[in-house]
Design a protein around this motif. Structure first.
Motif, PDB file in Angstrom:
ATOM      1  N   GLY A   9      -8.662  -1.572   0.798  1.00 26.74           N
ATOM      2  CA  GLY A   9      -7.264  -1.347   0.451  1.00 26.74           C
ATOM      3  C   GLY A   9      -6.307  -1.535   1.619  1.00 26.74           C
ATOM      4  N   LEU A  10      -5.015  -1.583   1.284  1.00 24.96           N
ATOM      5  CA  LEU A  10      -3.991  -1.840   2.298  1.00 24.96           C
ATOM      6  C   LEU A  10      -3.940  -0.732   3.352  1.00 24.96           C
ATOM      7  N   GLY A  11      -4.107   0.518   2.917  1.00 23.10           N
ATOM      8  CA  GLY A  11      -4.098   1.638   3.870  1.00 23.10           C
ATOM      9  C   GLY A  11      -5.210   1.469   4.895  1.00 23.10           C
ATOM     10  N   LEU A  13       3.977  -6.832   7.695  1.00 24.96           N
ATOM     11  CA  LEU A  13       4.444  -7.928   6.857  1.00 24.96           C
ATOM     12  C   LEU A  13       3.295  -8.456   6.010  1.00 24.96           C
ATOM     13  N   LEU A  14       3.483  -8.431   4.687  1.00 26.08           N
ATOM     14  CA  LEU A  14       2.482  -8.998   3.781  1.00 26.08           C
ATOM     15  C   LEU A  14       2.931 -10.418   3.455  1.00 26.08           C
ATOM     16  N   SER A  15       2.152 -11.396   3.930  1.00 27.22           N
ATOM     17  CA  SER A  15       2.674 -12.762   3.867  1.00 27.22           C
ATOM     18  C   SER A  15       2.724 -13.343   2.453  1.00 27.22           C
ATOM     19  N   ASP A  16       2.096 -12.690   1.477  1.00 24.06           N
ATOM     20  CA  ASP A  16       2.245 -13.098   0.067  1.00 24.06           C
ATOM     21  C   ASP A  16       3.694 -13.011  -0.388  1.00 24.06           C
ATOM     22  N   ASP A  17       4.429 -12.068   0.178  1.00 27.54           N
ATOM     23  CA  ASP A  17       5.842 -11.925  -0.173  1.00 27.54           C
ATOM     24  C   ASP A  17       6.648 -12.766   0.801  1.00 27.54           C
ATOM     25  N   LEU A  18       7.135 -13.895   0.307  1.00 27.34           N
ATOM     26  CA  LEU A  18       7.947 -14.776   1.161  1.00 27.34           C
ATOM     27  C   LEU A  18       9.415 -14.409   0.949  1.00 27.34           C
ATOM     28  N   LYS A  70       2.675  -3.647 -11.053  1.00 26.19           N
ATOM     29  CA  LYS A  70       2.140  -4.545 -10.002  1.00 26.19           C
ATOM     30  C   LYS A  70       2.496  -4.063  -8.591  1.00 26.19           C
ATOM     31  N   TYR A  71       3.260  -2.956  -8.521  1.00 24.97           N
ATOM     32  CA  TYR A  71       3.856  -2.576  -7.230  1.00 24.97           C
ATOM     33  C   TYR A  71       3.674  -1.090  -6.917  1.00 24.97           C
ATOM     34  N   GLY A  72       4.006  -0.743  -5.660  1.00 29.27           N
ATOM     35  CA  GLY A  72       4.298   0.639  -5.326  1.00 29.27           C
ATOM     36  C   GLY A  72       5.748   0.876  -5.744  1.00 29.27           C
ATOM     37  N   VAL A  73       6.021   2.023  -6.359  1.00 24.66           N
ATOM     38  CA  VAL A  73       7.363   2.281  -6.890  1.00 24.66           C
ATOM     39  C   VAL A  73       7.902   3.562  -6.261  1.00 24.66           C
ATOM     40  N   VAL A 123       4.745   6.048  -6.045  1.00 22.59           N
ATOM     41  CA  VAL A 123       3.517   5.911  -6.827  1.00 22.59           C
ATOM     42  C   VAL A 123       3.025   4.475  -6.727  1.00 22.59           C
ATOM     43  N   GLU A 124       1.726   4.323  -6.525  1.00 24.52           N
ATOM     44  CA  GLU A 124       1.148   2.982  -6.461  1.00 24.52           C
ATOM     45  C   GLU A 124       0.763   2.528  -7.867  1.00 24.52           C
ATOM     46  N   LYS A 125       1.294   1.402  -8.259  1.00 24.21           N
ATOM     47  CA  LYS A 125       0.963   0.718  -9.518  1.00 24.21           C
ATOM     48  C   LYS A 125       0.995   1.655 -10.738  1.00 24.21           C
ATOM     49  N   PRO A 126       2.141   2.289 -11.004  1.00 25.95           N
ATOM     50  CA  PRO A 126       2.225   3.201 -12.152  1.00 25.95           C
ATOM     51  C   PRO A 126       2.308   2.436 -13.483  1.00 25.95           C
ATOM     52  N   ALA A 182      10.807  -1.363  -6.669  1.00 19.39           N
ATOM     53  CA  ALA A 182       9.446  -1.715  -6.232  1.00 19.39           C
ATOM     54  C   ALA A 182       9.401  -2.005  -4.737  1.00 19.39           C
ATOM     55  N   ILE A 183       8.292  -1.599  -4.122  1.00 21.42           N
ATOM     56  CA  ILE A 183       8.086  -1.887  -2.693  1.00 21.42           C
ATOM     57  C   ILE A 183       7.673  -3.349  -2.544  1.00 21.42           C
ATOM     58  N   ILE A 184       8.344  -4.022  -1.637  1.00 24.96           N
ATOM     59  CA  ILE A 184       8.044  -5.412  -1.298  1.00 24.96           C
ATOM     60  C   ILE A 184       7.328  -5.384   0.055  1.00 24.96           C
ATOM     61  N   GLY A 185       6.575  -6.423   0.361  1.00 25.34           N
ATOM     62  CA  GLY A 185       5.696  -6.361   1.535  1.00 25.34           C
ATOM     63  C   GLY A 185       6.340  -6.404   2.909  1.00 25.34           C
ATOM     64  N   ARG A 186       7.257  -5.490   3.168  1.00 24.14           N
ATOM     65  CA  ARG A 186       7.853  -5.319   4.503  1.00 24.14           C
ATOM     66  C   ARG A 186       7.977  -3.824   4.758  1.00 24.14           C
ATOM     67  N   ILE A 244      -7.872   2.798  -0.552  1.00 25.77           N
ATOM     68  CA  ILE A 244      -7.017   3.662   0.267  1.00 25.77           C
ATOM     69  C   ILE A 244      -5.637   3.021   0.312  1.00 25.77           C
ATOM     70  N   GLN A 245      -4.692   3.678  -0.315  1.00 24.10           N
ATOM     71  CA  GLN A 245      -3.374   3.080  -0.532  1.00 24.10           C
ATOM     72  C   GLN A 245      -2.371   3.530   0.528  1.00 24.10           C
ATOM     73  N   LEU A 246      -1.677   2.563   1.102  1.00 20.44           N
ATOM     74  CA  LEU A 246      -0.604   2.868   2.042  1.00 20.44           C
ATOM     75  C   LEU A 246       0.481   3.692   1.340  1.00 20.44           C
ATOM     76  N   THR A 247       0.737   3.351   0.081  1.00 22.47           N
ATOM     77  CA  THR A 247       1.774   4.064  -0.674  1.00 22.47           C
ATOM     78  C   THR A 247       1.484   5.570  -0.728  1.00 22.47           C
ATOM     79  N   ASP A 248       0.209   5.944  -0.929  1.00 16.29           N
ATOM     80  CA  ASP A 248      -0.146   7.368  -0.992  1.00 16.29           C
ATOM     81  C   ASP A 248       0.100   8.045   0.360  1.00 16.29           C
ATOM     82  N   ARG A 302      16.221 -13.228  -0.783  1.00 19.36           N
ATOM     83  CA  ARG A 302      15.461 -13.590  -1.958  1.00 19.36           C
ATOM     84  C   ARG A 302      13.992 -13.463  -1.651  1.00 19.36           C
ATOM     85  N   ARG A 303      13.236 -12.992  -2.617  1.00 19.44           N
ATOM     86  CA  ARG A 303      11.811 -12.817  -2.351  1.00 19.44           C
ATOM     87  C   ARG A 303      11.002 -13.576  -3.408  1.00 19.44           C
ATOM     88  N   PHE A 304       9.970 -14.230  -2.955  1.00 18.75           N
ATOM     89  CA  PHE A 304       9.086 -14.959  -3.863  1.00 18.75           C
ATOM     90  C   PHE A 304       7.698 -14.335  -3.790  1.00 18.75           C
TER      91      PHE A 304
HETATM   92  C1  G1P Z   1       0.775  -4.095  -2.077  1.00 19.42           C
HETATM   93  C2  G1P Z   1       1.170  -2.618  -2.021  1.00 19.42           C
HETATM   94  C3  G1P Z   1       2.252  -2.325  -3.063  1.00 19.42           C
HETATM   95  C4  G1P Z   1       3.433  -3.268  -2.851  1.00 19.42           C
HETATM   96  C5  G1P Z   1       2.958  -4.737  -2.844  1.00 19.42           C
HETATM   97  C6  G1P Z   1       4.096  -5.663  -2.457  1.00 19.42           C
HETATM   98  O1  G1P Z   1       0.126  -4.343  -3.295  1.00 19.42           O
HETATM   99  O2  G1P Z   1       0.018  -1.809  -2.262  1.00 19.42           O
HETATM  100  O3  G1P Z   1       2.682  -0.994  -2.949  1.00 19.42           O
HETATM  101  O4  G1P Z   1       4.387  -3.061  -3.884  1.00 19.42           O
HETATM  102  O5  G1P Z   1       1.894  -4.947  -1.920  1.00 19.42           O
HETATM  103  O6  G1P Z   1       3.715  -7.002  -2.580  1.00 19.42           O
HETATM  104  P1  G1P Z   1      -0.760  -5.676  -3.565  1.00 19.42           P
HETATM  105  O7  G1P Z   1       0.241  -6.764  -3.910  1.00 19.42           O
HETATM  106  O8  G1P Z   1      -1.516  -5.948  -2.329  1.00 19.42           O
HETATM  107  O9  G1P Z   1      -1.617  -5.345  -4.748  1.00 19.42           O
END
Ligand code: G1P
Length: 276
Positions: free
Chosen positions: A108-110, A128-133, A169-172, A189-192, A202-206, A228-232, A251-253
């Motif tokens: 997990g991210l945590g 920085l989560l590079s999936d989120d451009l 799909k997100y942490g909220v 909350v992670e992925k409610p 929603a939390i974006i990867g920054r 193990i979730q960073l959000t928790d 803008r986020r992709f």
């Molecule tokens: C992760 C985080 C999530 C966040 C998301 C943003 O999830 O756990 O809280 O909203 O990145 O992209 P993942 O996309 O890795 O499932």
């Protein structure tokens, strides 16, 4: 106070892009002619975070090679018209320092963030989560957040409003709005499920994280998806002290999904690509 380091969790598998990601890291998938992870590194460097700490895994060597000199290539094209194509990566190599550690198991991210502790030490850092451009005019998202950090001196998460049926799909987050676009978080909350989500923010990867997060992650039990979730951990940090959420400009992709990846490709091609 400057934030000098940014953590890049880049150990994930990228199963949504198989077979492309069978032997190639998903972070090396290009948006037009630049790998996703390089967009991220450029954003971090622009924010002053010139030490890029990569949490890698097996099969990710291409990332380490990308942020190093390729002597053959330099030799081959030096003095030719093609040199301009190396400009962006040369500038990244000039300014950045790249450190790496391997995450041996995907928990997990945590867990990825905790694995990076030895590269970060006891100072605030970016993630920085590079999936989120993220693309925008003016300062990038991490630069915007680094400036906010100087004001609040606590962890900050980037947020964006998303359609209600996509919150799973997100942490909220939920919290009190202090001023336009800035919230003090009281719930995360992670992925409610959409019906239990506290909002559609929603939390974006920054992230900007303060280093006490490492000890908190260590005491965080596995959560959503058994990870193990960073959000928790951030929820605990918010309860004990303070976590801010920031609706960033830009803008986020979602390049972790095929439609988001295609959308980003078209956008970058139309707005930034120059034939030479
Ligand atoms: C992760 C985080 C999530 C966040 C998301 C943003 O999830 O756990 O809280 O909203 O990145 O992209 P993942 O996309 O890795 O499932």
């Amino acid at each position: 106070m400057m934030i000098n380091k940014c953590l890049f969790p880049v150990a994930g598998y990228g199963t949504r892009f198989l077979p492309a990601t069978k032997s190639m890291p998903k972070e090396m998938l290009p948006i037009v002619n630049k790998p996703l992870v390089q967009y991220g590194v450029e954003e971090a460097i622009e924010a002053g975070m010139t030490t890029c700490a990569m949490v890698t895994g097996r099969g990710k060597r291409a990332i380490a090679d990308h942020f190093d000199i390729s002597y053959e290539l330099e030799h081959q094209i030096s003095g030719s018209g093609k040199e301009a194509r190396l400009e962006s990566i040369r500038s990244v190599l000039e300014k950045g320092v790249f450190t790496m550690v391997r995450q041996r198991e995907m928990k997990g991210l945590g867990h990825a963030i905790l694995t990076g502790q030895s590269l970060i030490g006891n100072e605030p850092f970016g993630v920085l989560l590079s999936d989120d451009l993220c693309i925008n005019d003016g300062p990038g998202v991490l630069a915007q957040m680094a400036e906010l950090y100087n004001q609040f001196r606590c962890s900050i998460v980037a947020i964006q409003e998303v359609p209600h049926d996509e919150v799973n799909k997100y942490g909220v987050i939920a919290g009190e709005s202090l001023k336009d676009g800035i919230y003090r978080v009281d719930e995360m909350v992670e992925k409610p499920d959409p019906e239990n989500a506290p909002s559609n923010l929603a939390i974006i990867g920054r992230y900007i994280l303060t280093p006490d997060i490492f000890d908190i992650i260590r005491e965080t039990a596995p959560g959503a998806h058994g990870e193990i979730q960073l959000t928790d951990a951030l929820q605990t940090q918010a309860r004990r002290g303070c976590v801010m959420a920031y609706k960033f400009k830009g803008r986020r992709f979602d390049c972790g999904s095929v439609p988001g990846f295609v959308e980003a490709t078209n956008y970058v091609y139309e707005h930034f690509y120059r034939e030479d």
